[in-house]
Design a protein around this motif. Sequence first.
Motif, short mmCIF file in Angstrom:
data_model
loop_
_atom_site.label_atom_id
_atom_site.label_comp_id
_atom_site.label_asym_id
_atom_site.label_seq_id
_atom_site.Cartn_x
_atom_site.Cartn_y
_atom_site.Cartn_z
N ARG A 271 34.73 43.65 35.12
CA ARG A 271 34.62 43.70 36.58
C ARG A 271 35.95 44.16 37.18
NH1 ARG A 271 33.44 38.59 39.30
NH2 ARG A 271 34.65 37.58 37.64
N ALA A 274 36.88 43.07 40.71
CA ALA A 274 37.05 41.63 41.00
C ALA A 274 38.52 41.33 41.27
CB ALA A 274 36.55 40.79 39.84
N ALA A 279 38.31 35.74 39.75
CA ALA A 279 38.07 35.67 38.30
C ALA A 279 38.53 34.36 37.68
CB ALA A 279 38.78 36.84 37.62
N GLU A 298 43.27 42.97 42.92
CA GLU A 298 42.16 43.43 42.08
C GLU A 298 42.62 43.57 40.63
OE1 GLU A 298 40.16 46.97 43.22
OE2 GLU A 298 39.34 46.12 45.08
#
Length: 387
Positions: A271, A274, A279, A298
């Motif tokens: 991801r 994310a 996370a 990110e």
Amino acid sequence: MEDYDAIVLGAGGAGLMAAAVAGQRGRRVVVLDHADAPGKKILISGGGRCNFTNLHATADRYLSANPHFAKSALGRYTAQDFLALVERHGITWHEKTLGQLFCDGSARQIVELLLGECEAGGVAVRLGASLGAIEHADARFTVAHGGRTHRAPALVVATGGPSIPKLGATGVAYDIARRFGLKVVEPRPALVPLTLPGSEALFRALSGVATAVEARVGKTRFAESALFTHRGLSGPAILQVSSYWRRGEDVAIDFRPNAAPGWLVEAKRARPRATLAGALGLPARLAEVLAERLGLGELGAASDRALAEAERRLADWRFHPDGSEGFAKAEVTVGGISTVELSSKTMEARKVPGLYAIGEAVDVTGWLGGYNFQWAWASGYAAGQAV
């Protein structure tokens, strides 16, 4: 002057246990305490349900200058022995986690159990008056209490340590020990919240946030939950390591104790859009603070090397406590009457025949989770069998 076979100072768990065991052996016993009610620490324990023992109560779960001292008493009066007593009194119980046993009902049931056992042994329990002079002559101890003078060949010190003074806790056990020439290991608060300095105010601002962690001090580690407070760190994992913590030491926290190596890089592959905060799988406020401190947004924008470094820091996040909340908030005390002075079998002072010390008064301190009550029962049983 009233004559007894044994005088027990302290109507807490250890003292009542010792008195009951001795009384049921036919000894004439009196329990003296300045408190107006027995077992006050028992009543507040376990959220009012009393975590009365732990199924894993072996000597390696206790702190002491002599790590072997507790083996004898714990081996001769086990968690199963006390559990059998609980069941004989018709008290229903449940195991919460990690071997911790609690009453289904109220902690008052444990106090009533102990008083019932004392009654069965004909023990006199006298409360609500300060201890007066304690003297020793001609192999007899005399203790003034409530306008009466009590005399006996055996004196059992079960007055606990100075933790939770609002319940009437004092360091009188240490005064008595020194009066008879016994060494005392310096007492300090244990199972106590730790405080953080102003430089870590960002974490103090997370007050009320809790999460599962592994907390470490030196080589000692506990995997339980930690709680951020307005003053610093608390929760079971922190309380556990606090017993080992010394001023100036760091407390290391692993915020993802069960994560596999490389988990952040794997998360980036799966991801990339994310955020690190998203996370982490931690409470949102905590995750945001950690991500801010790490300077990562990110995952896809971060190099694998930066993510590996973030993993390392998350597994070994260092806090620098500037103290603890002290005896006022400590559940128990580390230190106390030195085990060098006592028989591990009987709890009798080697230099002063007839003088015994048990429970929290002694330099034996258990982990969080019913261990300290089991030491109270076991050391009380040992002395009760010996007086």
